[in-house]
Design a protein around this motif. Structure first.
Motif, PDB file in Angstrom:
ATOM      1  N   TYR A  83      -4.726 -12.310 -78.132  1.00  0.00           N
ATOM      2  CA  TYR A  83      -3.923 -11.834 -77.001  1.00  0.00           C
ATOM      3  C   TYR A  83      -4.821 -11.202 -75.956  1.00  0.00           C
ATOM      4  O   TYR A  83      -5.841 -10.597 -76.289  1.00  0.00           O
ATOM      5  N   TYR A  84      -4.418 -11.338 -74.686  1.00  0.00           N
ATOM      6  CA  TYR A  84      -5.207 -10.839 -73.564  1.00  0.00           C
ATOM      7  C   TYR A  84      -4.329 -10.051 -72.606  1.00  0.00           C
ATOM      8  O   TYR A  84      -3.183 -10.427 -72.348  1.00  0.00           O
ATOM      9  N   ASP A  85      -4.904  -8.962 -72.051  1.00  0.00           N
ATOM     10  CA  ASP A  85      -4.152  -8.158 -71.093  1.00  0.00           C
ATOM     11  C   ASP A  85      -4.323  -8.727 -69.683  1.00  0.00           C
ATOM     12  O   ASP A  85      -5.211  -9.523 -69.412  1.00  0.00           O
ATOM     13  N   PHE A  86      -3.446  -8.293 -68.791  1.00  0.00           N
ATOM     14  CA  PHE A  86      -3.449  -8.831 -67.435  1.00  0.00           C
ATOM     15  C   PHE A  86      -4.635  -8.356 -66.601  1.00  0.00           C
ATOM     16  O   PHE A  86      -4.965  -8.989 -65.602  1.00  0.00           O
ATOM     17  N   ASP A  87      -5.307  -7.283 -66.990  1.00  0.00           N
ATOM     18  CA  ASP A  87      -6.501  -6.861 -66.262  1.00  0.00           C
ATOM     19  C   ASP A  87      -7.599  -7.914 -66.407  1.00  0.00           C
ATOM     20  O   ASP A  87      -8.256  -8.279 -65.427  1.00  0.00           O
ATOM     21  N   ILE A  88      -7.777  -8.407 -67.618  1.00  0.00           N
ATOM     22  CA  ILE A  88      -8.795  -9.434 -67.870  1.00  0.00           C
ATOM     23  C   ILE A  88      -8.364 -10.770 -67.251  1.00  0.00           C
ATOM     24  O   ILE A  88      -9.174 -11.487 -66.666  1.00  0.00           O
ATOM     25  N   ILE A  89      -7.083 -11.085 -67.341  1.00  0.00           N
ATOM     26  CA  ILE A  89      -6.584 -12.324 -66.742  1.00  0.00           C
ATOM     27  C   ILE A  89      -6.755 -12.279 -65.228  1.00  0.00           C
ATOM     28  O   ILE A  89      -7.176 -13.258 -64.607  1.00  0.00           O
ATOM     29  N   ASN A  90      -6.472 -11.128 -64.617  1.00  0.00           N
ATOM     30  CA  ASN A  90      -6.666 -10.963 -63.181  1.00  0.00           C
ATOM     31  C   ASN A  90      -8.126 -11.224 -62.805  1.00  0.00           C
ATOM     32  O   ASN A  90      -8.411 -11.972 -61.858  1.00  0.00           O
ATOM     33  N   ALA A  91      -9.057 -10.627 -63.543  1.00  0.00           N
ATOM     34  CA  ALA A  91     -10.489 -10.834 -63.259  1.00  0.00           C
ATOM     35  C   ALA A  91     -10.854 -12.314 -63.381  1.00  0.00           C
ATOM     36  O   ALA A  91     -11.597 -12.849 -62.550  1.00  0.00           O
ATOM     37  N   TYR A  92     -10.320 -12.982 -64.394  1.00  0.00           N
ATOM     38  CA  TYR A  92     -10.606 -14.411 -64.576  1.00  0.00           C
ATOM     39  C   TYR A  92     -10.049 -15.242 -63.422  1.00  0.00           C
ATOM     40  O   TYR A  92     -10.732 -16.122 -62.891  1.00  0.00           O
ATOM     41  N   LEU A  93      -8.824 -14.959 -63.003  1.00  0.00           N
ATOM     42  CA  LEU A  93      -8.223 -15.705 -61.891  1.00  0.00           C
ATOM     43  C   LEU A  93      -9.024 -15.493 -60.610  1.00  0.00           C
ATOM     44  O   LEU A  93      -9.225 -16.438 -59.843  1.00  0.00           O
ATOM     45  N   LEU A  94      -9.503 -14.274 -60.396  1.00  0.00           N
ATOM     46  CA  LEU A  94     -10.332 -14.010 -59.221  1.00  0.00           C
ATOM     47  C   LEU A  94     -11.619 -14.825 -59.266  1.00  0.00           C
ATOM     48  O   LEU A  94     -12.060 -15.370 -58.254  1.00  0.00           O
ATOM     49  N   ARG A  95     -12.213 -14.917 -60.437  1.00  0.00           N
ATOM     50  CA  ARG A  95     -13.453 -15.689 -60.572  1.00  0.00           C
ATOM     51  C   ARG A  95     -13.199 -17.182 -60.383  1.00  0.00           C
ATOM     52  O   ARG A  95     -14.034 -17.880 -59.823  1.00  0.00           O
ATOM     53  N   LEU A  96     -12.067 -17.651 -60.844  1.00  0.00           N
ATOM     54  CA  LEU A  96     -11.734 -19.064 -60.654  1.00  0.00           C
ATOM     55  C   LEU A  96     -11.604 -19.391 -59.172  1.00  0.00           C
ATOM     56  O   LEU A  96     -11.979 -20.468 -58.733  1.00  0.00           O
ATOM     57  N   ASP A  97     -11.062 -18.458 -58.431  1.00  0.00           N
ATOM     58  CA  ASP A  97     -10.753 -18.662 -57.021  1.00  0.00           C
ATOM     59  C   ASP A  97     -11.862 -18.256 -56.076  1.00  0.00           C
ATOM     60  O   ASP A  97     -11.840 -18.637 -54.919  1.00  0.00           O
ATOM     61  N   GLY A  98     -12.786 -17.436 -56.552  1.00  0.00           N
ATOM     62  CA  GLY A  98     -13.753 -16.825 -55.651  1.00  0.00           C
ATOM     63  C   GLY A  98     -13.139 -15.546 -55.086  1.00  0.00           C
ATOM     64  O   GLY A  98     -11.936 -15.364 -55.088  1.00  0.00           O
ATOM     65  N   LEU A  99     -13.960 -14.659 -54.610  1.00  0.00           N
ATOM     66  CA  LEU A  99     -13.468 -13.338 -54.215  1.00  0.00           C
ATOM     67  C   LEU A  99     -12.673 -13.316 -52.919  1.00  0.00           C
ATOM     68  O   LEU A  99     -12.080 -12.306 -52.596  1.00  0.00           O
ATOM     69  N   ASN A 100     -12.661 -14.403 -52.166  1.00  0.00           N
ATOM     70  CA  ASN A 100     -11.874 -14.421 -50.932  1.00  0.00           C
ATOM     71  C   ASN A 100     -10.490 -15.004 -51.165  1.00  0.00           C
ATOM     72  O   ASN A 100      -9.863 -15.542 -50.277  1.00  0.00           O
ATOM     73  N   SER A 101     -10.019 -14.869 -52.357  1.00  0.00           N
ATOM     74  CA  SER A 101      -8.773 -15.460 -52.782  1.00  0.00           C
ATOM     75  C   SER A 101      -7.560 -14.720 -52.252  1.00  0.00           C
ATOM     76  O   SER A 101      -7.593 -13.538 -51.975  1.00  0.00           O
ATOM     77  N   SER A 102      -6.467 -15.429 -52.172  1.00  0.00           N
ATOM     78  CA  SER A 102      -5.191 -14.789 -51.864  1.00  0.00           C
ATOM     79  C   SER A 102      -4.775 -13.882 -53.017  1.00  0.00           C
ATOM     80  O   SER A 102      -3.970 -12.982 -52.842  1.00  0.00           O
ATOM     81  N   ARG A 103      -5.326 -14.116 -54.197  1.00  0.00           N
ATOM     82  CA  ARG A 103      -5.010 -13.277 -55.351  1.00  0.00           C
ATOM     83  C   ARG A 103      -5.740 -11.940 -55.298  1.00  0.00           C
ATOM     84  O   ARG A 103      -5.450 -11.050 -56.050  1.00  0.00           O
ATOM     85  N   ASN A 104      -6.723 -11.843 -54.427  1.00  0.00           N
ATOM     86  CA  ASN A 104      -7.586 -10.662 -54.432  1.00  0.00           C
ATOM     87  C   ASN A 104      -6.870  -9.467 -53.810  1.00  0.00           C
ATOM     88  O   ASN A 104      -7.274  -8.943 -52.792  1.00  0.00           O
ATOM     89  N   LYS A 105      -5.771  -9.055 -54.430  1.00  0.00           N
ATOM     90  CA  LYS A 105      -5.036  -7.922 -53.891  1.00  0.00           C
ATOM     91  C   LYS A 105      -4.823  -6.851 -54.944  1.00  0.00           C
ATOM     92  O   LYS A 105      -4.158  -5.880 -54.703  1.00  0.00           O
ATOM     93  N   PHE A 106      -5.375  -7.026 -56.120  1.00  0.00           N
ATOM     94  CA  PHE A 106      -5.177  -6.045 -57.186  1.00  0.00           C
ATOM     95  C   PHE A 106      -6.510  -5.430 -57.587  1.00  0.00           C
ATOM     96  O   PHE A 106      -6.962  -5.572 -58.701  1.00  0.00           O
TER      97      PHE A 106
END
Length: 154
Positions: A74-97
């Motif tokens: 199981y994985y927490d959303f903090d780690i999932i958030n970091a992974y999604l940011l890395r997948l997208d690069g730091l200029n992502s629309s996800r980069n708000k958390f």
């Protein structure tokens, strides 16, 4: 909002579940498969045909984690958030958390927004074909976080 210190373990867990997650879970076919309340802790396990989701209250701290159906990890959303940011690069629309700062924690509202806005990608990352690669990357990020928080293991 009620003060969590004035609510019981189950009441605070139910309030958090209902406020932040129950809509996402119901909209995506999750069903309650297990629950337990004991002393200062309690949890609910939800399952869909593509993901496991746990929400727990441990002494007043609400934690949420997800897992592939094909794994026990199981994985927490903090780690999932970091992974999604890395997948997208730091200029992502996800980069708000909080960007890529592994020492910061998402609050429940941020977690539920992350889950809801990335549900299709999460579905893909945790499917049978991709979950092992995803877990490898999440474990790496988890180790990085541990090093940041506690220092490298010598």
């Amino acid at each position: 909002m009620n003060n969590p210190h004035h609510l019981g373990i189950k009441e605070y867990l139910d309030q958090s579940l209902n406020k932040y997650y129950i809509g996402i879970l119901k909209d995506n076919g999750f069903e309650l498969v297990k629950s337990k309340m004991s002393g200062m802790a309690g949890f609910y396990v939800y399952k869909s045909n593509w993901l496991n989701f746990i929400i727990a209250n441990d002494r007043g701290i609400i934690e949420t984690n997800i897992s592939s159906l094909y794994s026990k990890e199981y994985y927490d959303f903090d780690i999932i958030n970091a992974y999604l940011l890395r997948l997208d690069g730091l200029n992502s629309s996800r980069n708000k958390f909080g960007g890529n700062d592994l020492t910061k924690r998402l609050n429940l509202e941020q977690e539920s927004n992350l889950f809801k806005s990335n549900i299709e990608l999460i579905k893909e990352l945790f499917n049978k074909e991709n979950y092992k690669k995803t877990e490898f990357e999440l474990d790496r990020i988890g180790n990085e976080r541990a090093d940041l928080l506690f220092g490298p293991i010598k």
